[in-house]
Each structure stands twice: as structure tokens, then as C-alpha cells.
Design a protein around this motif. Structure first.
Motif, mmCIF file in Angstrom:
data_model
loop_
_atom_site.group_PDB
_atom_site.id
_atom_site.type_symbol
_atom_site.label_atom_id
_atom_site.label_comp_id
_atom_site.label_asym_id
_atom_site.label_seq_id
_atom_site.Cartn_x
_atom_site.Cartn_y
_atom_site.Cartn_z
ATOM 1 N N GLU A 1 0.842 -1.278 0.140
ATOM 2 C CA GLU A 1 0.111 0.052 -0.098
ATOM 3 C C GLU A 1 0.868 1.124 0.139
ATOM 4 N N ILE A 2 0.495 2.213 -0.836
ATOM 5 C CA ILE A 2 1.283 3.511 -0.790
ATOM 6 C C ILE A 2 0.633 4.425 0.052
ATOM 7 N N VAL A 3 1.398 5.182 0.954
ATOM 8 C CA VAL A 3 0.673 5.920 2.047
ATOM 9 C C VAL A 3 0.981 7.542 1.842
ATOM 10 N N ASN A 4 1.750 7.877 0.700
ATOM 11 C CA ASN A 4 1.780 9.322 0.575
ATOM 12 C C ASN A 4 1.605 9.554 -0.769
ATOM 13 N N CYS B 1 6.414 6.109 -0.211
ATOM 14 C CA CYS B 1 6.245 5.523 1.408
ATOM 15 C C CYS B 1 5.206 4.496 1.275
ATOM 16 N N CYS B 2 5.409 3.248 1.849
ATOM 17 C CA CYS B 2 4.585 2.420 1.672
ATOM 18 C C CYS B 2 4.596 1.445 2.949
ATOM 19 N N THR B 3 3.571 0.485 2.889
ATOM 20 C CA THR B 3 3.344 -0.343 3.996
ATOM 21 C C THR B 3 2.864 -1.658 3.553
ATOM 22 N N HIS B 4 2.274 -2.522 4.220
ATOM 23 C CA HIS B 4 1.851 -3.921 3.621
ATOM 24 C C HIS B 4 0.669 -4.326 4.640
ATOM 25 N N ILE C 1 7.684 2.217 5.336
ATOM 26 C CA ILE C 1 8.986 1.944 4.675
ATOM 27 C C ILE C 1 9.097 3.473 3.605
ATOM 28 N N ARG C 2 10.213 3.890 3.490
ATOM 29 C CA ARG C 2 10.433 4.979 2.747
ATOM 30 C C ARG C 2 11.494 4.647 1.774
ATOM 31 N N ALA C 3 11.341 4.873 0.612
ATOM 32 C CA ALA C 3 12.186 4.626 -0.379
ATOM 33 C C ALA C 3 12.276 5.802 -1.670
ATOM 34 N N CYS C 4 13.350 6.461 -1.519
ATOM 35 C CA CYS C 4 13.493 7.669 -2.458
ATOM 36 C C CYS C 4 14.510 7.277 -3.866
ATOM 37 N N ILE C 5 14.059 7.864 -4.788
ATOM 38 C CA ILE C 5 14.816 7.595 -6.201
ATOM 39 C C ILE C 5 15.844 8.798 -6.029
#
Ligand SMILES: *Cc1c(COP(=O)(O)O)cnc(C)c1O
Length: 464
Positions: free
Chosen positions: A383-386, A394-397, A433-437
Motif C-alpha cells: 500500500e502507498i501511504v503518501n 512511502c509504503c506499508t503492507h 517504509i520509505r524509498a526515494c529515487i
């Protein structure tokens, strides 16, 4: 010099460039590092430069997070373009002094050339506007707060805060960068002068809550002087509702500063710039070149719509400094720093080498990678939360929701594997969880590897 530099490049090439499978990060223990240093270096005797290069590059390889790795999905630290690295080398070699114009006319005019280009890109009038290169976003934000305070309370600059009848207060959302806490401490108004405004459902500054807070402060005998909007929050890449904030600032005569430390690069993309809102209506902007411009560390930018308040804040005279040259910007009289390195060169070289279109393509490629990562996550049940057009994901499951320990376990597992680097952050009271390109060289295949690492870590967190 030539031998030393070519040895550095050889080392870098064999340790990093030729090893695409290198780990993004490895564990480090402070005790181990200190013992290593103490065993190796006694500063009481000289050492050949070549040996030092070997030692230092080996240490950096062993004990650093490699933020230039295409699978470093981290904290706004970019992969650096060769043009930017070359510029830093030229800067160190020639060592121009940028305190005054007359000591480094070429360097100063190159900087002003870039500043005018950036003022125009942000919609400011380059004739009336002003800009400075800073160490980073924090110093650019400090510049803005100092200028805003000085303009609103002229006595602040001469007699200090005690000359003011009311306590100055400023506003930033709960998601704004925490440098403002330190800045309020530094400029003497105190950390409690920073009002952290609630977020709305989209994690933007709640414009209605801001209005209420200002009214309350006004009736309570406080002196509101500034609102800080964020265009690209650090945790979630969210853009505040700038249209509404402009209106509120106009009504109350407040200085509007837009902190676009990372997101500001999107102003140079015709496709993305609209998503940042009417930044040209602001009084000042922070834009960090060492974030999304892909230049090496130590390159922030402050832009101001009007030069007068900035000149008032940093005014100074010193008998030992060379006389001012007519019609030029004297950096030591318009900025925080005095002696200063040629920070603007790396911004100039990266922009000039890529050209406007090439630069926009670099930014848009990273935005597209962010979009692709979102799609891939959704397809696999995450799931995308932002909500942002910028590439912070930003995501979670469903298996992780509300379980802070488990989210952290997934993040730790991915990072320890060394194939990718991500982080955890808190959004709306939930750890996600946060992942930035952050790298212009990140490709679809890198996203695929991240996805696999995430899936594996999720399965393991589940069975743990
Ligand atoms: C990174 C960041 C800053 C601070 O910039 P530095 O270059 O680290 O000093 C300020 N504001 C925002 C929104 C940021 O992301």
C-alpha cells in the motif's frame, strides 16, 4: 599532483565503477574504526601521498553507505555527475576567494550567472532578486529567517530581541524540516517560537489550522512574522498548499519562505514545475543543489525575491576588506559566510553540461522511476501511504500495518542484505517504509531487485 589524482581515479574505478555488485552498505562499529585509525596513522611522521590515498579510499569503501549506488533509495543524497566532481576539483585547485568580488571576478560572475538563471526558473525577477550559495539547506533556511526577522523588526538587528515589545513567532507544518528548531535557537527567538501546524488528511500543512493559530497568537500578544511552506517534505515528498499560504501571508503581512531543499529541482522541469505551486509568490526559497541537482555535498542555494531585506540583514563594513566594486554583489555583505569556496561552480557545470532539456530529462527520469516503483508495489499487494508527484515512495503492507517492530525488521533485513538501502519513517503516527529515487542512474532493473528484497524480507518478518 597529476600522479596523485590519477591514482585516486584508478582506485575509485576498481573499487566502485568496476564492481556493480558491490554492497550498498556494510555494518560499521566505532571501536573497530578507531582501532584501525590508531594502528595505522601516527601523525608524528610523514607518509607518502600514494599510501594515504590507498588507506583513505579503502576506509571509505569499507565503512560508508554508498550513497552514489543506483540502489541507494535513501535520504536525498545523490549520485554525483562527473561535471560536478570536476568542478569541485577545479575549485580546490584554483582556490578562489569568494568573499569579495574583486578577489575573484570570474568566479563571482559565474555564480551570479547561475543565480540569475535560477531566479528566472523560480519565477523571480532577476533584477530585483538576490541569491547566494550556501553550505546546504540549513544555512539557506537560516538566511531566510534572519532576513525576515530583520525586515519585520529593524530593531532586532541593532538592539536585539529585548528591544521588541512582543515575541516573534513563525509557522511551519509538523512535517517541515527540523533545521528550523536549531535556527530559532540560533537567531535568539527560541525553539518555542516555532509553531508546528497540524497536517491535513494529505499530510500537507492544514491551512485552516494555520489561520486559527495565527489569530490566537495575535490575540495573545505575539508577533507572527513568517510562514514556512515545504515543497517536498523530507519524510514523504509532500507539497504544502502554497496558494492558500500565499493568501494567508498577504492578509497578515507575513514573510513566506518555501523550503524546496530537495523538491526545488522540479522547478527546472516543464512537466513537474506546476506540481510545486506558485512558488514565485513567495519571498524566499531554499533549494539544495547537493540533493536533486546531483552535485557533490556542500551546495545549498538561497533565493530571495527582493534584495533589500537580505542586504539589510548581512550589512557590514570592515577596514581590511578591499573596497567594493560598483554595481556588483559583494558576497560577504549579503550572506552568512565570509571566506567562501566556489560552491556555485559545480551547479554551473552540471547545468551547463546537461543543458536545460538534459537536466529536465534527468529529473523526469527519477520521477518516472518513482512512479514505476509505486505501480510495482501496488501490483504486489503493498500500500502507498503518501501522495506526491515526486519520487519519494512511502509504503506499508497489510501484514505490517500498525506493527512498528515488524516494519523496522523488514527495513533492517533489506539494508543488511547489502543489495539495496531503504529507511523507515513515521507518517500520521504510523511507521512506514520509505524509498526515494536519489540516483540518476537508477533503472527498472534496480527497482526489480528492491522489490525482490522487500518481498523476501516480508516473508521472513512474517515467519519470525
Ligand atoms: C535536507 C533538507 C533540509 C536541510 O538541508 P541540508 O542541506 O541538509 O542542510 C532542509 N529542508 C528540507 C525540506 C530538507 O529536505
Amino acid at each position: 599532483m597529476r600522479k596523485a589524482l590519477s591514482h585516486v581515479l584508478d582506485r575509485f574505478d576498481s573499487h566502485r565503477v568496476q564492481r556493480p555488485d558491490r554492497a550498498v552498505a556494510r555494518d560499521a562499529d566505532p571501536g573497530e574504526l578507531r582501532r584501525h585509525l590508531a594502528d595505522r596513522f601516527q601523525l608524528d611522521r610523514p607518509r607518502p601521498l600514494r599510501e594515504l590515498i590507498d588507506d583513505v579510499t579503502e576506509m571509505l569503501d569499507r565503512w560508508s553507505i554508498d550513497v552514489t549506488h543506483p540502489r541507494y533509495f535513501g535520504l536525498f543524497n545523490p549520485s554525483v555527475r562527473p561535471a560536478g566532481v570536476t568542478a569541485d576539483l577545479v575549485t580546490a585547485l584554483y582556490n578562489p576567494q569568494l568573499a569579495v568580488w574583486s578577489h575573484a571576478p570570474a568566479a563571482n560572475e559565474i555564480e551570479q550567472f547561475v543565480i540569475r538563471h535560477l531566479l528566472e526558473s523560480f519565477g523571480f525577477d532577476p533584477e530585483d532578486g538576490i541569491g547566494t550559495f550556501t553550505t546546504g539547506g540549513s544555512e539557506a533556511n537560516l538566511t531566510a529567517v534572519t532576513a525576515a526577522l530583520t525586515e519585520r523588526f529593524p530593531a532586532y538587528g541593532t538592539d536585539g530581541l529585548r528591544a521588541l515589545p512582543e515575541r516573534p513567532v513563525l509557522y511551519a507544518s509538523r512535517a517541515a524540516h527540523d533545521s528550523f528548531g536549531k535556527i530559532c535557537h540560533l537567531v535568539g527567538i527560541g525553539r518555542d517560537s516555532l509553531r508546528r501546524v497540524e497536517l491535513d488528511a494529505r499530510m500537507r500543512m492544514d491551512a485552516e489550522a494555520l489561520r486559527r493559530r495565527i489569530e490566537k497568537d495575535l490575540s495573545g500578544g505575539r508577533a507572527p512574522f513568517m510562514v514556512i511552506a515545504t515543497a517536498g517534505t523530507t519524510s514523504a515528498g509532500v507539497v504544502d498548499p502554497i496558494v492558500e499560504l500565499v493568501e494567508t501571508c498577504r492578509r497578515h503581512g507575513l514573510w513566506l519562505h518555501v523550503d524546496a531543499a530537495w523538491g526545488g529541482a522540479a522547478m527546472l522541469s516543464p512537466r513537474l514545475r506546476q506540481s510545486l505551486g506558485p512558488i514565485a509568490e513567495a519571498d524566499s526559497v531554499t533549494c539544495d543543489a547537493h540533493k536533486w541537482f546531483s552535485v557533490p555535498m556542500g551546495a545549498g542555494i538561497f533565493l530571495g525575491r527582493r534584495r533589500r531585506p537580505v542586504e539589510a540583514a548581512f550589512r557590514i563594513h570592515a577596514d581590511y576588506m578591499p573596497d567594493s566594486t560598483e554595481g556588483v554583489v559583494e558576497p560577504y555583505r549579503t550572506s552568512v559566510q565570509w571566506s567562501r569556496r566556489f560552491t556555485g561552480l559545480k551547479v554551473f557545470m552540471v547545468l551547463a553540461e546537461l543543458g536545460a532539456e538534459g537536466f529536465a530529462r534527468m529529473i523526469e527520469h527519477q520521477a518516472a522511476m518513482g512512479e514505476s516503483l509505486r505501480e510495482r508495489l501496488l501490483e504486489r499487494g503493498w500500500e502507498i501511504v503518501n501522495e506526491t508527484p515526486l519520487p519519494v515512495v512511502c509504503c506499508t503492507h497489510p501484514d505490517l500495518r500498525g506493527d512498528r517492530t515488524r516494519v523496522q525488521a523488514v527495513v533492517d533485513r533489506v539494508c543488511r542484505g547489502g543489495r539495496a538501502w531503504i529507511s523507515a519513517t513515521r507518517l500520521a503516527d504510523e511507521t512506514v517504509i520509505r524509498a526515494c529515487i536519489t540516483s540518476y542512474s537508477t533503472q527498472e532493473s534496480d527497482l526489480e531487485i528492491l522489490l525482490r528484497e522487500l518481498q523476501d524480507a516480508l516473508v521472513q518478518a512474517h515467519s519470525a
